[in-house]
Design an enzyme around this catalytic site. Structure first.
Site, PDB file in Angstrom:
ATOM      1  N   ILE A  52     -20.712  58.435  81.774  1.00 47.74           N
ATOM      2  CA  ILE A  52     -20.489  58.292  80.332  1.00 47.74           C
ATOM      3  C   ILE A  52     -19.418  59.314  79.933  1.00 47.74           C
ATOM      4  O   ILE A  52     -19.474  60.477  80.373  1.00 47.74           O
ATOM      5  CB  ILE A  52     -21.803  58.592  79.553  1.00 47.74           C
ATOM      6  CG1 ILE A  52     -22.973  57.703  80.052  1.00 47.74           C
ATOM      7  CG2 ILE A  52     -21.582  58.431  78.051  1.00 47.74           C
ATOM      8  CD1 ILE A  52     -22.822  56.222  79.822  1.00 47.74           C
ATOM      9  N   SER A  91     -30.840  60.259  84.843  1.00 41.03           N
ATOM     10  CA  SER A  91     -29.472  59.873  85.218  1.00 41.03           C
ATOM     11  C   SER A  91     -29.562  58.875  86.363  1.00 41.03           C
ATOM     12  O   SER A  91     -30.549  58.865  87.113  1.00 41.03           O
ATOM     13  CB  SER A  91     -28.704  61.102  85.704  1.00 41.03           C
ATOM     14  OG  SER A  91     -27.461  60.725  86.267  1.00 41.03           O
ATOM     15  N   ILE A 121     -23.877  62.789  74.413  1.00 45.71           N
ATOM     16  CA  ILE A 121     -24.931  61.775  74.287  1.00 45.71           C
ATOM     17  C   ILE A 121     -25.944  62.183  73.205  1.00 45.71           C
ATOM     18  O   ILE A 121     -26.376  61.353  72.394  1.00 45.71           O
ATOM     19  CB  ILE A 121     -25.626  61.582  75.659  1.00 45.71           C
ATOM     20  CG1 ILE A 121     -24.637  60.945  76.651  1.00 45.71           C
ATOM     21  CG2 ILE A 121     -26.894  60.737  75.511  1.00 45.71           C
ATOM     22  CD1 ILE A 121     -25.094  60.977  78.107  1.00 45.71           C
ATOM     23  N   TYR A 149     -28.188  68.838  90.795  1.00 47.15           N
ATOM     24  CA  TYR A 149     -28.220  67.887  89.676  1.00 47.15           C
ATOM     25  C   TYR A 149     -29.015  66.642  90.067  1.00 47.15           C
ATOM     26  O   TYR A 149     -29.902  66.190  89.331  1.00 47.15           O
ATOM     27  CB  TYR A 149     -26.778  67.514  89.285  1.00 47.15           C
ATOM     28  CG  TYR A 149     -26.679  66.621  88.066  1.00 47.15           C
ATOM     29  CD1 TYR A 149     -26.654  67.152  86.787  1.00 47.15           C
ATOM     30  CD2 TYR A 149     -26.612  65.231  88.198  1.00 47.15           C
ATOM     31  CE1 TYR A 149     -26.553  66.335  85.666  1.00 47.15           C
ATOM     32  CE2 TYR A 149     -26.514  64.408  87.086  1.00 47.15           C
ATOM     33  CZ  TYR A 149     -26.487  64.964  85.820  1.00 47.15           C
ATOM     34  OH  TYR A 149     -26.400  64.153  84.715  1.00 47.15           O
ATOM     35  N   ASN A 151     -32.828  66.059  76.130  1.00 46.33           N
ATOM     36  CA  ASN A 151     -31.559  65.539  76.653  1.00 46.33           C
ATOM     37  C   ASN A 151     -30.604  66.618  77.154  1.00 46.33           C
ATOM     38  O   ASN A 151     -29.671  66.303  77.885  1.00 46.33           O
ATOM     39  CB  ASN A 151     -30.933  64.705  75.510  1.00 46.33           C
ATOM     40  CG  ASN A 151     -29.466  64.454  75.704  1.00 46.33           C
ATOM     41  OD1 ASN A 151     -29.092  63.582  76.486  1.00 46.33           O
ATOM     42  ND2 ASN A 151     -28.616  65.212  75.023  1.00 46.33           N
ATOM     43  N   THR A 182     -18.109  62.051  78.247  1.00 44.54           N
ATOM     44  CA  THR A 182     -18.459  63.211  77.416  1.00 44.54           C
ATOM     45  C   THR A 182     -17.757  64.421  78.027  1.00 44.54           C
ATOM     46  O   THR A 182     -17.123  64.308  79.073  1.00 44.54           O
ATOM     47  CB  THR A 182     -19.979  63.505  77.419  1.00 44.54           C
ATOM     48  OG1 THR A 182     -20.348  63.920  78.739  1.00 44.54           O
ATOM     49  CG2 THR A 182     -20.806  62.297  77.007  1.00 44.54           C
ATOM     50  N   LYS A 228     -32.579  65.374  88.388  1.00 41.92           N
ATOM     51  CA  LYS A 228     -32.722  64.111  87.658  1.00 41.92           C
ATOM     52  C   LYS A 228     -33.798  63.216  88.291  1.00 41.92           C
ATOM     53  O   LYS A 228     -34.518  62.502  87.577  1.00 41.92           O
ATOM     54  CB  LYS A 228     -31.377  63.394  87.569  1.00 41.92           C
ATOM     55  CG  LYS A 228     -30.343  64.148  86.728  1.00 41.92           C
ATOM     56  CD  LYS A 228     -30.821  64.375  85.285  1.00 41.92           C
ATOM     57  CE  LYS A 228     -29.763  64.980  84.396  1.00 41.92           C
ATOM     58  NZ  LYS A 228     -30.203  65.153  83.010  1.00 41.92           N
TER      59      LYS A 228
HETATM   60  P1  NAD Z   1     -22.457  67.466  77.097  1.00 39.59           P
HETATM   61  O1  NAD Z   1     -22.017  68.612  77.930  1.00 39.59           O
HETATM   62  O2  NAD Z   1     -21.457  66.748  76.262  1.00 39.59           O
HETATM   63  O3  NAD Z   1     -23.670  67.897  76.138  1.00 39.59           O
HETATM   64  C1  NAD Z   1     -24.742  68.672  76.609  1.00 39.59           C
HETATM   65  C2  NAD Z   1     -25.275  69.520  75.474  1.00 39.59           C
HETATM   66  O4  NAD Z   1     -26.396  70.267  75.980  1.00 39.59           O
HETATM   67  C3  NAD Z   1     -24.246  70.542  74.954  1.00 39.59           C
HETATM   68  O5  NAD Z   1     -24.178  70.495  73.547  1.00 39.59           O
HETATM   69  C4  NAD Z   1     -24.805  71.882  75.447  1.00 39.59           C
HETATM   70  O6  NAD Z   1     -24.475  72.969  74.593  1.00 39.59           O
HETATM   71  C5  NAD Z   1     -26.302  71.592  75.478  1.00 39.59           C
HETATM   72  N1  NAD Z   1     -27.043  72.497  76.371  1.00 39.59           N
HETATM   73  C6  NAD Z   1     -26.711  72.870  77.638  1.00 39.59           C
HETATM   74  N2  NAD Z   1     -27.595  73.725  78.124  1.00 39.59           N
HETATM   75  C7  NAD Z   1     -28.523  73.917  77.164  1.00 39.59           C
HETATM   76  C8  NAD Z   1     -29.713  74.702  77.079  1.00 39.59           C
HETATM   77  N3  NAD Z   1     -30.092  75.497  78.083  1.00 39.59           N
HETATM   78  N4  NAD Z   1     -30.446  74.642  75.955  1.00 39.59           N
HETATM   79  C9  NAD Z   1     -30.050  73.872  74.905  1.00 39.59           C
HETATM   80  N5  NAD Z   1     -28.931  73.110  74.917  1.00 39.59           N
HETATM   81  C10 NAD Z   1     -28.176  73.137  76.038  1.00 39.59           C
HETATM   82  O7  NAD Z   1     -23.140  66.472  78.146  1.00 39.59           O
HETATM   83  P2  NAD Z   1     -23.671  64.966  78.005  1.00 39.59           P
HETATM   84  O8  NAD Z   1     -22.859  64.156  78.933  1.00 39.59           O
HETATM   85  O9  NAD Z   1     -23.820  64.559  76.602  1.00 39.59           O
HETATM   86  O10 NAD Z   1     -25.096  65.148  78.693  1.00 39.59           O
HETATM   87  C11 NAD Z   1     -26.325  64.963  78.011  1.00 39.59           C
HETATM   88  C12 NAD Z   1     -27.381  64.607  79.038  1.00 39.59           C
HETATM   89  O11 NAD Z   1     -27.025  63.369  79.661  1.00 39.59           O
HETATM   90  C13 NAD Z   1     -27.524  65.613  80.174  1.00 39.59           C
HETATM   91  O12 NAD Z   1     -28.886  65.749  80.512  1.00 39.59           O
HETATM   92  C14 NAD Z   1     -26.771  64.968  81.303  1.00 39.59           C
HETATM   93  O13 NAD Z   1     -27.218  65.402  82.565  1.00 39.59           O
HETATM   94  C15 NAD Z   1     -27.103  63.518  81.055  1.00 39.59           C
HETATM   95  N6  NAD Z   1     -26.227  62.542  81.684  1.00 39.59           N
HETATM   96  C16 NAD Z   1     -24.893  62.539  81.407  1.00 39.59           C
HETATM   97  C17 NAD Z   1     -24.094  61.592  82.023  1.00 39.59           C
HETATM   98  C18 NAD Z   1     -22.623  61.535  81.776  1.00 39.59           C
HETATM   99  O14 NAD Z   1     -21.932  60.814  82.531  1.00 39.59           O
HETATM  100  N7  NAD Z   1     -22.089  62.211  80.768  1.00 39.59           N
HETATM  101  C19 NAD Z   1     -24.665  60.656  82.908  1.00 39.59           C
HETATM  102  C20 NAD Z   1     -26.022  60.684  83.144  1.00 39.59           C
HETATM  103  C21 NAD Z   1     -26.802  61.636  82.525  1.00 39.59           C
END
Ligand code: NAD
Length: 254
Positions: free
Chosen positions: A195, A147, A23, A162, A95, A197, A166
């Site tokens: 989403i 989320s 994201i 989690y 994020n 990812t 959130k």
């Molecule tokens: P992702 O795993 O593809 O990307 C997350 C990124 O965060 C990675 O590049 C990782 O290296 C980085 N990261 C992790 N810990 C870190 C830290 N301590 N410091 C700096 N960077 C760090 O995940 P995503 O799905 O893109 O998630 C992004 C956000 O969206 C998150 O907060 C996640 O909880 C939220 N989210 C995701 C979904 C989903 O379905 N994918 C749904 C709701 C919310």
């Protein structure tokens, strides 16, 4: 203001935590397409540099910064690096996030703390760093990734830390919005549903259930979140603060 101006981020300076992948990466590309210079903040510097290479194709400046959002010293260094390169910050997309699936009764303290540290404390630390810059100049837009898990309890997978983190992000967002409204600093969150990812696509055993529980019968794409993010970042959202935009294919409606 024309509607195109409302969505223009021309000349704005942004950072995106967790911008190396998923994201955050899509958001960084969208902010750049809308005209902003963007710093990609992540623990994974190699992938952050890949995102920067993608942005290099556009006529904006970009920067990869290695920082762990759970570490206050790292966040201070991150902000110094961004200010050194860009001079200021107008848009902060907090994020970075992780999920650990452990049953509550079996969850270790270490796992609980890690999730809360990254997802909630990390958002506080990076929002505070951005807020200090924005308060001083009386403008800015902060967007936090919450989320749908801050609104409902996901099944079948266990993820109490989690979900709690959130829900905390949603209330932290509202608290900062109220505290910083007098300074012209807006603070909003997005609450995505499932989403596609790295975070979700690796859990192949649960995807059919997630899709069947989602009224649109599929997961969303990171690209389907970015128009809302550009809106929240831009001047068209001048009266939008303390809001949480749920983008979940109607998951939380049923
Ligand atoms: P992702 O795993 O593809 O990307 C997350 C990124 O965060 C990675 O590049 C990782 O290296 C980085 N990261 C992790 N810990 C870190 C830290 N301590 N410091 C700096 N960077 C760090 O995940 P995503 O799905 O893109 O998630 C992004 C956000 O969206 C998150 O907060 C996640 O909880 C939220 N989210 C995701 C979904 C989903 O379905 N994918 C749904 C709701 C919310």
């Amino acid at each position: 203001m024309s509607v195109l101006d409302a969505f223009s981020l021309k000349g704005k300076k942004a950072f995106v935590t967790g911008g190396a992948k998923g994201i955050g990466r899509s958001a960084a590309i969208a902010f750049a397409e809308a005209g902003a210079d963007v710093a990609i903040v992540d623990t994974d510097l190699d992938s952050a540099k890949d995102t920067v290479r993608e942005l290099d194709r556009m006529s904006v400046r970009s920067l990869a910064v290695r920082a762990d959002v759970t570490d206050p010293a790292d966040v201070d260094r991150m902000m110094a690096e961004i200010l050194g390169a860009f001079g200021t910050v107008d848009i902060a997309f907090n994020n970075a996030g992780i999920c650990i699936n452990e049953k509550a009764e079996e969850m270790s303290f270490k796992s609980w703390k890690k999730v809360i540290d990254v997802n909630l404390t990390g958002v506080f630390l990076t929002a505070r760093a951005a807020g200090r810059v924005m308060i001083a100049k009386r403008s800015g837009s902060i967007i936090n990734t919450a989320s749908m898990s801050g609104h409902i309890v996901n099944v079948p997978q266990p993820q109490c830390a989690y979900n709690a983190s959130k829900a905390g992000v949603i209330m932290l967002t509202k608290s900062l919005a109220v505290e910083w409204a007098p300074y012209g600093v807006r603070v909003n969150s997005i609450s995505p549903g499932y989403i596609g990812t790295k975070m979700t696509l690796s859990a192949t055993q649960w995807i059919p259930t997630w899709e069947s529980l989602t009224p649109v019968k599929r997961m969303g794409l990171p690209e389907e979140l970015v128009a809302a993010l550009v809106y929240l970042a831009g001047s068209g959202a001048g009266f939008t603060t303390g809001s949480d935009i749920v983008i979940d294919g109607a998951f939380t409606c049923v």
